[in-house]
Design a protein around this motif. Sequence first.
Motif, PDB file in Angstrom:
ATOM      1  N   PHE A  77       0.831  -1.206   0.000  1.00  0.00           N
ATOM      2  CA  PHE A  77       0.000   0.000   0.000  1.00  0.00           C
ATOM      3  C   PHE A  77       0.866   1.257   0.000  1.00  0.00           C
ATOM      4  O   PHE A  77       0.502   2.269  -0.612  1.00  0.00           O
ATOM      5  CB  PHE A  77      -0.963   0.005   1.193  1.00  0.00           C
ATOM      6  CG  PHE A  77      -1.961   1.118   1.127  1.00  0.00           C
ATOM      7  CD1 PHE A  77      -2.984   1.097   0.196  1.00  0.00           C
ATOM      8  CD2 PHE A  77      -1.870   2.199   1.975  1.00  0.00           C
ATOM      9  CE1 PHE A  77      -3.904   2.126   0.114  1.00  0.00           C
ATOM     10  CE2 PHE A  77      -2.780   3.242   1.902  1.00  0.00           C
ATOM     11  CZ  PHE A  77      -3.802   3.205   0.973  1.00  0.00           C
ATOM     12  N   MET A 138      -6.831  -2.476   0.277  1.00  0.00           N
ATOM     13  CA  MET A 138      -5.996  -2.597   1.465  1.00  0.00           C
ATOM     14  C   MET A 138      -6.845  -2.987   2.671  1.00  0.00           C
ATOM     15  O   MET A 138      -6.458  -3.850   3.460  1.00  0.00           O
ATOM     16  CB  MET A 138      -5.271  -1.271   1.714  1.00  0.00           C
ATOM     17  CG  MET A 138      -4.086  -1.371   2.675  1.00  0.00           C
ATOM     18  SD  MET A 138      -4.504  -1.327   4.423  1.00  0.00           S
ATOM     19  CE  MET A 138      -5.292   0.230   4.563  1.00  0.00           C
ATOM     20  N   LEU A 161      -3.515  -3.981  -5.737  1.00  0.00           N
ATOM     21  CA  LEU A 161      -2.744  -2.844  -5.244  1.00  0.00           C
ATOM     22  C   LEU A 161      -1.495  -2.612  -6.099  1.00  0.00           C
ATOM     23  O   LEU A 161      -1.146  -1.464  -6.414  1.00  0.00           O
ATOM     24  CB  LEU A 161      -2.363  -3.043  -3.778  1.00  0.00           C
ATOM     25  CG  LEU A 161      -3.508  -2.895  -2.771  1.00  0.00           C
ATOM     26  CD1 LEU A 161      -3.062  -3.328  -1.389  1.00  0.00           C
ATOM     27  CD2 LEU A 161      -4.029  -1.469  -2.752  1.00  0.00           C
TER      28      LEU A 161
END
Length: 181
Positions: A77, A138, A161
């Motif tokens: 992330f 996330m 991601l």
Amino acid sequence: CTSVFTALKIVQDKNNHTLIRTMMAPVPLRSYMAQTIASFLLVSLVQITVVLLLLRYGLRLYMGESVFHFFVLMAVFSLVSVSLGILVSSFSRNIVQAALFGFCVIPPLGMLGGAYFPLDWAPEIIKILSQFDPVTWMMQGAERLLHDQPLAAIGREISVLLLFAAVFFLLGTVRKTDIAK
């Protein structure tokens, strides 16, 4: 926050002509961007390590099967956040624009992604729109890890991601065709 700092640093380099001087050397733009990502990612990894250790061992919060799994998710992330900063810097002409864009975009992304409240209560259209928000992926990964699922169980979330990071990075660097502007 990392995305804002990344954008601010790149815009500052652009405004004080450090970026132009760097580009005059035999340094490709993508190399400069990769180095920028690496430096901010390193700072993020240190921050993640400190916070996770403090949460787990200082406050004794339950973090699922492994703190390392959370570290991996948060590191990916962070890569998305830094890449978003690169994208923001490509649209910003000065530091004020970069800061305003970052501070006006990040809170809604957090809300849309379920960081402030669960999306279970949200209307269906919000749930659909949230699939285009990296925060959603996330948060889904974090929820799975908190339910003791292994790292392999969040492979889809990590893949999405990484895709966000690649898209943000490419959009942020492709737009910089004329570095002097």
